[in-house]
Motif scaffolding. Sequence first.
Motif, PDB file in Angstrom:
ATOM      1  N   TYR A 242      27.205  46.081  34.531  1.00 43.24           N
ATOM      2  CA  TYR A 242      27.734  44.768  34.191  1.00 43.24           C
ATOM      3  C   TYR A 242      27.910  43.963  35.473  1.00 43.24           C
ATOM      4  O   TYR A 242      28.248  44.519  36.517  1.00 43.24           O
ATOM      5  N   GLU A 243      27.668  42.657  35.379  1.00 46.90           N
ATOM      6  CA  GLU A 243      27.896  41.761  36.506  1.00 46.90           C
ATOM      7  C   GLU A 243      28.672  40.549  36.019  1.00 46.90           C
ATOM      8  O   GLU A 243      28.184  39.807  35.162  1.00 46.90           O
ATOM      9  N   CYS A 244      29.873  40.399  36.546  1.00 47.09           N
ATOM     10  CA  CYS A 244      30.709  39.268  36.171  1.00 47.09           C
ATOM     11  C   CYS A 244      31.896  39.193  37.109  1.00 47.09           C
ATOM     12  O   CYS A 244      32.163  40.125  37.867  1.00 47.09           O
ATOM     13  N   GLU A 245      32.613  38.055  37.046  1.00 47.43           N
ATOM     14  CA  GLU A 245      33.848  37.861  37.812  1.00 47.43           C
ATOM     15  C   GLU A 245      34.877  37.214  36.895  1.00 47.43           C
ATOM     16  O   GLU A 245      34.555  36.284  36.161  1.00 47.43           O
ATOM     17  N   ASN A 246      36.104  37.692  36.958  1.00 46.18           N
ATOM     18  CA  ASN A 246      37.117  37.121  36.072  1.00 46.18           C
ATOM     19  C   ASN A 246      37.535  35.712  36.493  1.00 46.18           C
ATOM     20  O   ASN A 246      38.129  34.991  35.703  1.00 46.18           O
TER      21      ASN A 246
ATOM     22  N   PRO B 257      47.352  36.675  47.712  1.00 45.24           N
ATOM     23  CA  PRO B 257      48.763  36.498  48.121  1.00 45.24           C
ATOM     24  C   PRO B 257      49.652  35.874  47.033  1.00 45.24           C
ATOM     25  O   PRO B 257      50.849  36.163  46.968  1.00 45.24           O
ATOM     26  N   ASP B 258      49.052  35.064  46.157  1.00 40.61           N
ATOM     27  CA  ASP B 258      49.857  34.431  45.092  1.00 40.61           C
ATOM     28  C   ASP B 258      50.027  35.340  43.873  1.00 40.61           C
ATOM     29  O   ASP B 258      50.622  34.945  42.871  1.00 40.61           O
ATOM     30  N   GLY B 259      49.510  36.576  43.940  1.00 39.13           N
ATOM     31  CA  GLY B 259      49.677  37.530  42.854  1.00 39.13           C
ATOM     32  C   GLY B 259      48.510  37.611  41.879  1.00 39.13           C
ATOM     33  O   GLY B 259      48.433  38.522  41.064  1.00 39.13           O
ATOM     34  N   TRP B 260      47.579  36.646  41.946  1.00 41.24           N
ATOM     35  CA  TRP B 260      46.424  36.667  41.059  1.00 41.24           C
ATOM     36  C   TRP B 260      45.527  37.853  41.425  1.00 41.24           C
ATOM     37  O   TRP B 260      45.311  38.151  42.598  1.00 41.24           O
ATOM     38  N   VAL B 261      45.026  38.568  40.418  1.00 40.88           N
ATOM     39  CA  VAL B 261      44.159  39.727  40.645  1.00 40.88           C
ATOM     40  C   VAL B 261      42.722  39.342  40.307  1.00 40.88           C
ATOM     41  O   VAL B 261      42.410  39.008  39.162  1.00 40.88           O
ATOM     42  N   GLY B 262      41.884  39.384  41.319  1.00 36.13           N
ATOM     43  CA  GLY B 262      40.464  39.106  41.124  1.00 36.13           C
ATOM     44  C   GLY B 262      39.711  40.385  40.827  1.00 36.13           C
ATOM     45  O   GLY B 262      39.923  41.416  41.476  1.00 36.13           O
ATOM     46  N   ILE B 263      38.842  40.320  39.824  1.00 34.73           N
ATOM     47  CA  ILE B 263      38.038  41.484  39.443  1.00 34.73           C
ATOM     48  C   ILE B 263      36.581  41.064  39.375  1.00 34.73           C
ATOM     49  O   ILE B 263      36.245  40.025  38.800  1.00 34.73           O
ATOM     50  N   ALA B 264      35.721  41.875  39.986  1.00 31.05           N
ATOM     51  CA  ALA B 264      34.279  41.636  39.932  1.00 31.05           C
ATOM     52  C   ALA B 264      33.588  42.940  39.578  1.00 31.05           C
ATOM     53  O   ALA B 264      33.941  44.007  40.075  1.00 31.05           O
TER      54      ALA B 264
ATOM     55  N   ALA C 284      37.108  37.108  30.459  1.00 26.80           N
ATOM     56  CA  ALA C 284      36.748  38.313  29.697  1.00 26.80           C
ATOM     57  C   ALA C 284      36.283  39.441  30.618  1.00 26.80           C
ATOM     58  O   ALA C 284      36.134  40.577  30.190  1.00 26.80           O
ATOM     59  N   CYS C 285      36.050  39.128  31.887  1.00 28.10           N
ATOM     60  CA  CYS C 285      35.647  40.134  32.869  1.00 28.10           C
ATOM     61  C   CYS C 285      36.854  40.790  33.523  1.00 28.10           C
ATOM     62  O   CYS C 285      36.715  41.674  34.347  1.00 28.10           O
ATOM     63  N   GLY C 286      38.057  40.386  33.171  1.00 30.25           N
ATOM     64  CA  GLY C 286      39.273  40.839  33.839  1.00 30.25           C
ATOM     65  C   GLY C 286      39.739  42.219  33.441  1.00 30.25           C
ATOM     66  O   GLY C 286      38.960  43.086  33.038  1.00 30.25           O
ATOM     67  N   LYS C 287      41.046  42.402  33.545  1.00 32.08           N
ATOM     68  CA  LYS C 287      41.677  43.700  33.294  1.00 32.08           C
ATOM     69  C   LYS C 287      41.331  44.238  31.904  1.00 32.08           C
ATOM     70  O   LYS C 287      41.076  45.421  31.730  1.00 32.08           O
ATOM     71  N   TYR C 288      41.330  43.368  30.917  1.00 34.69           N
ATOM     72  CA  TYR C 288      40.978  43.773  29.552  1.00 34.69           C
ATOM     73  C   TYR C 288      39.539  43.358  29.289  1.00 34.69           C
ATOM     74  O   TYR C 288      39.271  42.402  28.570  1.00 34.69           O
ATOM     75  N   PHE C 289      38.611  44.085  29.894  1.00 39.25           N
ATOM     76  CA  PHE C 289      37.186  43.763  29.877  1.00 39.25           C
ATOM     77  C   PHE C 289      36.630  43.760  28.459  1.00 39.25           C
ATOM     78  O   PHE C 289      36.836  44.689  27.694  1.00 39.25           O
TER      79      PHE C 289
END
Length: 150
Positions: free
Chosen positions: A36-40, A77-84, A45-50
């Motif tokens: 899979y290739e995506c970024e939240n 730093p602002d708490g946002w979680v990036g997922i790729a 929909a690419c995030g923690k609950y894929f």
Amino acid sequence: MCRSGHGEMLRMNVHILRILFFLLVSLTVVSSIRCYECENGVNPACGKYFKAYQFKAKKCGDGSPYFKCALQRQTEPDGWVGIARVCYEMGTLYGLNETDGCREWTNDIGFTALYCFCSTNFCNKGSNSSSSILLHLTSAIGLTYYFLFH
């Protein structure tokens, strides 16, 4: 009597060669991993609950064995979680242990991320799936049994 035994041995060797040829062809055909290739940040929909059904997996590297599926996770730093989720080309990040599993990596300027690597189709959806390996192993055992006993 010796010639009859020689004929049986020859037939057995032919069966073994057929099995080895099938396994070689199978491994060649499945050598391109699909990830899979995506970024939240682009699609939530690419995030923690894929939500895998919203994405089409990509064939990585045109058959090159130097690709794995990867999931990268970093906390801003602002708490946002990036997922790729990506097709990862081995050797891309210096000093990163690229064996299957998860580990943190920090570069020279302090960027830190968690990288998870896996080597089976669709495995970077977040849970390990070895169904592809199990399917090929079961097929190989079944064909071996067929050629040896029929």
